[in-house]
Design a protein around this motif. Structure first.
Motif, PDB file in Angstrom:
ATOM      1  N   UNK A 171       3.365  13.981  -2.652  1.00 34.81           N
ATOM      2  CA  UNK A 171       2.883  15.271  -1.987  1.00 34.81           C
ATOM      3  C   UNK A 171       2.300  14.866  -0.677  1.00 34.81           C
ATOM      4  N   UNK A 172       2.818  14.978   0.550  1.00 38.81           N
ATOM      5  CA  UNK A 172       1.985  14.763   1.691  1.00 38.81           C
ATOM      6  C   UNK A 172       1.959  16.028   2.662  1.00 38.81           C
ATOM      7  N   UNK A 173       0.576  16.284   3.006  1.00 37.19           N
ATOM      8  CA  UNK A 173       0.227  17.285   3.756  1.00 37.19           C
ATOM      9  C   UNK A 173      -0.791  16.770   4.954  1.00 37.19           C
ATOM     10  N   UNK A 174      -0.061  16.208   5.924  1.00 35.02           N
ATOM     11  CA  UNK A 174      -0.752  15.565   6.842  1.00 35.02           C
ATOM     12  C   UNK A 174      -1.407  14.311   6.349  1.00 35.02           C
ATOM     13  N   UNK A 175      -2.660  14.002   6.412  1.00 32.19           N
ATOM     14  CA  UNK A 175      -3.257  12.675   6.138  1.00 32.19           C
ATOM     15  C   UNK A 175      -3.529  12.861   4.515  1.00 32.19           C
ATOM     16  N   UNK A 228      -0.253   4.854   0.202  1.00 34.36           N
ATOM     17  CA  UNK A 228      -0.581   5.920   0.658  1.00 34.36           C
ATOM     18  C   UNK A 228      -0.927   5.812   2.197  1.00 34.36           C
ATOM     19  N   UNK A 229      -1.406   4.461   2.615  1.00 37.25           N
ATOM     20  CA  UNK A 229      -1.360   4.274   4.260  1.00 37.25           C
ATOM     21  C   UNK A 229       0.327   4.141   4.692  1.00 37.25           C
ATOM     22  N   UNK A 230       1.115   3.679   3.980  1.00 37.93           N
ATOM     23  CA  UNK A 230       2.425   3.549   4.461  1.00 37.93           C
ATOM     24  C   UNK A 230       2.952   4.996   4.509  1.00 37.93           C
ATOM     25  N   UNK A 231       2.694   5.791   3.522  1.00 39.80           N
ATOM     26  CA  UNK A 231       3.296   7.173   3.713  1.00 39.80           C
ATOM     27  C   UNK A 231       2.730   7.918   4.747  1.00 39.80           C
ATOM     28  N   UNK A 232       1.474   7.742   5.111  1.00 40.61           N
ATOM     29  CA  UNK A 232       0.924   8.378   6.414  1.00 40.61           C
ATOM     30  C   UNK A 232       1.576   8.037   7.702  1.00 40.61           C
ATOM     31  N   UNK A 244      -0.083  -8.284  -4.502  1.00 42.22           N
ATOM     32  CA  UNK A 244       1.272  -7.752  -4.802  1.00 42.22           C
ATOM     33  C   UNK A 244       1.578  -6.169  -4.531  1.00 42.22           C
ATOM     34  N   UNK A 245       1.894  -6.052  -3.204  1.00 38.07           N
ATOM     35  CA  UNK A 245       1.886  -4.740  -2.575  1.00 38.07           C
ATOM     36  C   UNK A 245       3.216  -4.180  -3.201  1.00 38.07           C
ATOM     37  N   UNK A 246       3.106  -2.796  -3.236  1.00 36.86           N
ATOM     38  CA  UNK A 246       4.251  -2.079  -3.869  1.00 36.86           C
ATOM     39  C   UNK A 246       5.093  -1.316  -2.643  1.00 36.86           C
ATOM     40  N   UNK A 247       6.205  -0.557  -3.051  1.00 40.56           N
ATOM     41  CA  UNK A 247       7.022  -0.186  -2.108  1.00 40.56           C
ATOM     42  C   UNK A 247       7.359   1.462  -2.981  1.00 40.56           C
ATOM     43  N   UNK A 248       7.770   2.180  -2.200  1.00 40.88           N
ATOM     44  CA  UNK A 248       8.145   3.363  -2.583  1.00 40.88           C
ATOM     45  C   UNK A 248       9.646   3.689  -2.114  1.00 40.88           C
ATOM     46  N   UNK A 249      10.653   4.089  -3.230  1.00 40.52           N
ATOM     47  CA  UNK A 249      11.861   4.570  -2.674  1.00 40.52           C
ATOM     48  C   UNK A 249      12.284   5.830  -3.114  1.00 40.52           C
ATOM     49  N   UNK A 276      12.929   0.516   9.775  1.00 38.44           N
ATOM     50  CA  UNK A 276      11.569   0.386   9.966  1.00 38.44           C
ATOM     51  C   UNK A 276      11.092  -0.999   9.313  1.00 38.44           C
ATOM     52  N   UNK A 277      10.662  -1.785  10.434  1.00 33.48           N
ATOM     53  CA  UNK A 277      10.213  -3.036  10.448  1.00 33.48           C
ATOM     54  C   UNK A 277       8.780  -3.302   9.404  1.00 33.48           C
ATOM     55  N   UNK A 278       9.126  -3.814   8.166  1.00 36.07           N
ATOM     56  CA  UNK A 278       7.723  -4.048   7.533  1.00 36.07           C
ATOM     57  C   UNK A 278       7.636  -2.972   6.913  1.00 36.07           C
ATOM     58  N   UNK A 279       8.203  -1.747   6.611  1.00 36.83           N
ATOM     59  CA  UNK A 279       7.731  -0.471   5.970  1.00 36.83           C
ATOM     60  C   UNK A 279       7.791  -0.655   4.518  1.00 36.83           C
ATOM     61  N   UNK A 280       6.980   0.178   3.790  1.00 41.60           N
ATOM     62  CA  UNK A 280       6.911   0.357   2.382  1.00 41.60           C
ATOM     63  C   UNK A 280       7.648   1.376   1.940  1.00 41.60           C
ATOM     64  N   UNK A 281       8.177   2.259   2.687  1.00 46.17           N
ATOM     65  CA  UNK A 281       8.781   3.504   2.113  1.00 46.17           C
ATOM     66  C   UNK A 281      10.378   3.381   2.402  1.00 46.17           C
ATOM     67  N   UNK A 282      11.464   3.678   1.643  1.00 43.57           N
ATOM     68  CA  UNK A 282      12.708   3.654   1.669  1.00 43.57           C
ATOM     69  C   UNK A 282      13.588   4.681   1.222  1.00 43.57           C
ATOM     70  N   UNK A 283      14.738   4.673   1.768  1.00 42.85           N
ATOM     71  CA  UNK A 283      15.877   5.754   1.144  1.00 42.85           C
ATOM     72  C   UNK A 283      16.650   5.251   0.264  1.00 42.85           C
ATOM     73  N   UNK A 284      16.826   5.355  -1.031  1.00 40.00           N
ATOM     74  CA  UNK A 284      17.786   4.737  -1.973  1.00 40.00           C
ATOM     75  C   UNK A 284      19.567   5.138  -1.100  1.00 40.00           C
ATOM     76  N   UNK A 285      20.312   4.273  -1.446  1.00 37.85           N
ATOM     77  CA  UNK A 285      21.690   4.459  -1.176  1.00 37.85           C
ATOM     78  C   UNK A 285      22.404   5.480  -2.164  1.00 37.85           C
TER      79      UNK A 285
END
Length: 367
Positions: free
Chosen positions: A41-45, A65-69, A118-123, A157-166
Motif C-alpha cells: 500500500x503506497x500513498x505518497x511517502x 520501503x525506500x525503493x518503493x517510494x 542481504x537486501x530484499x527485492x519486490x516483484x 531501472x538500474x539498481x532498482x529493487x522493484x520488478x514487474x513479473x513476466x
C-alpha cells in the motif's frame, strides 16, 4: 483501499493446464516466486507492507520501503512477492528463502544490518488500485495492462529493487518456464484466468508446482499437539538421508488423519530407542541450532518451543513426495506415500535427488 486486504489464492493442478478449459479468454501464465507474499500500500511517502495473513512486514524491510517510494506510482496497491536473491559459486543469481526468513528479526539494529547485507527485492504481479481507481473488480487482462503501463519502466531501472513479473498466454512458454526457472529457485508456474476479477482469499488462480519422490529413512517422530497419554498421536515423522556414512536430517512428513496418527504411534513403538543409541544423539547437548539443523536443537526461531522428539531405530524406509530442496533439506513438508520395506536404509542417499539445471535469476527478471 486500505489494509487489511487478503490476497487472492491458488489451487494446485497437475501440469500446465489447457487455457480453454478454464476461461473463454484464456489464461495468463507467470513464474511462481518463492518468497513472502506481500500486499503493498503506497500513498505518497506512506508505505505499508502486509503479509499473506495481513500481518505487517514494513519494519523488516526498510530498504524496500525506500525503493518503493522512489520506484512505484505515487498512490497504488500492488500484490506481489518479497524475495532475496544471491549469486552462487557459478555467478548465477538464485532465490534464497532461508536467507529471507532471517530478515524477520525483533531487533532494529539487526534489521538495519541485514537490510545492507542481504537486501530484499519486490516483484509485482497484480494491481488492486492505482490513483483513485480500484481495479479489484476488473478482469485480469485489464489489471495486467494497467500494471504494465504503471510499472513498465522497472525493467530498465538500474539498481532498482522493484520488478514487474513476466507473463505469457502461451502454454508452451509456461512449460519452458516450469522447467527452466526452477534452476533460479522459483517454485513453479501460476495461471490466472484473463476474465476473472481479483478475488481476495479465494482460490481462483491455478498453481503448477514441481513434484518428486524420494526414499528416505524414518529417524523419529514428534507427538501431535492434541496427543494425550490416553490417546497418543503422531504429529510428524522425522526423515533422514545418508551422506558419507552419517544420517542427515532432511525434513519431516505430516498431514495424517487422526486415525492414522493413532495407528502410527502404536506401529512405531517397537522402533523406539534411547537417544544415546540414535545417530542424532550427539546433538542433545546443544542449546542453539547446529549447522545440520538436527531435531531437538533450539534457535531464535523456536522461541522456547518443545522441539524434543522420540528417536527411532533407523531401520525403515518411506517413499515421500516433495516439491523442491532448500539447501540440503526439503523446502516444504514432505507427503507420505508408502513404506519401502524392500529398501536398505543405508542405500538412501542424496544421490537419488534430482538437481534442477542452474538458471540465472537475472534472466527471469530480464524478461
Amino acid at each position: 483501499m486500505l489494509p487489511p486486504v487478503l490476497p487472492m489464492l491458488a489451487k494446485a493442478v497437475s501440469g500446465v493446464p489447457d487455457p480453454a478449459k478454464y476461461d473463454a479468454q484464456g489464461l495468463s501464465f507467470e513464474p511462481k516466486w518463492d518468497g513472502f507474499r506481500c500486499i503493498v500500500f503506497r500513498d505518497g511517502d506512506e508505505v505499508e507492507l502486509a503479509s499473506r495473513n495481513t500481518k505487517p512486514l514494513t519494519r523488516y524491510f526498510p530498504e524496500l520501503v525506500a525503493a518503493m517510494r522512489a520506484e512505484l506510482p505515487e498512490r497504488c496497491v500492488l500484490d506481489g512477492e518479497i524475495f532475496v536473491a544471491q549469486a552462487g559459486a557459478d555467478g548465477k543469481g538464485r532465490l534464497q528463502f532461508e536467507v529471507l526468513q532471517e530478515r524477520i528479526h525483533p531487533a532494529a539494529s539487526r534489521i538495519n544490518l541485514l537490510a545492507e547485507q542481504t537486501p530484499a527485492d519486490f516483484v509485482a504481479f497484480d494491481l488492486l488500485a492505482l490513483g483513485d481507481e480500484s481495479y479489484v473488480d476488473r478482469p485480469f487482462a485489464e489489471r495486467r495492462a494497467a500494471l504494465e503501463e504503471a510499472l513498465g519502466h522497472l525493467g530498465a531501472a538500474t539498481g532498482g529493487r522493484c520488478h514487474l513479473t513476466r507473463t505469457s498466454t502461451d502454454p508452451a512458454v509456461a512449460e519452458e518456464w516450469f522447467h527452466q526457472f526452477e534452476g533460479a529457485g522459483l517454485d513453479g508456474v501460476v495461471a490466472k484466468p484473463l476474465s476473472a476479477p481479483y478475488a481476495p482469499n479465494a482460490r481462483t488462480m491455478l498453481k503448477i508446482k514441481h513434484e518428486r519422490t524420494a526414499d528416505v529413512v524414518l529417524a523419529g517422530f514428534r507427538e501431535h499437539k492434541t496427543s494425550t497419554p490416553e490417546n497418543p498421536l503422531i504429529g510428524s515423522l522425522l526423515l533422514g538421508l545418508y551422506d558419507g556414512g552419517e544420517l542427515q536430517h532432511i525434513g519431516v512428513s505430516a498431514s495424517f488423519t487422526a486415525q492414522r496418527r493413532a495407528e502410527l504411534w502404536h506401529e512405531l513403538q517397537s522402533l523406539v530407542v534411547p537417544i544415546e543409541e540414535h545417530p542424532w544423539g550427539r546433538w542433545q547437548e546443544f542449546l542453539v541450532a547446529n549447522p545440520g539443523r538436527q531435531p531437538g536443537t533450539q534457535s531464535r526461531w523456536s522461541q522456547g518451543k518443545d522441539l524434543s522428539f522420540t528417536p527411532l531405530r533407523p531401520d525403515r524406509v518411506i517413499e515421500v513426495k516433495y516439491d523442491a530442496m532448500e539447501g540440503r533439506r526439503f523446502r516444504h513438508t514432505a507427503h507420505f506415500k508408502r513404506w519401502r520395506d524392500d529398501r536398505d536404509p543405508e542405500s538412501c542417499g542424496y544421490d537419488q535427488l534430482e538437481q534442477p539445471v542452474r538458471y540465472d535469476l537475472a534472466d527471469v527478471l530480464g524478461g
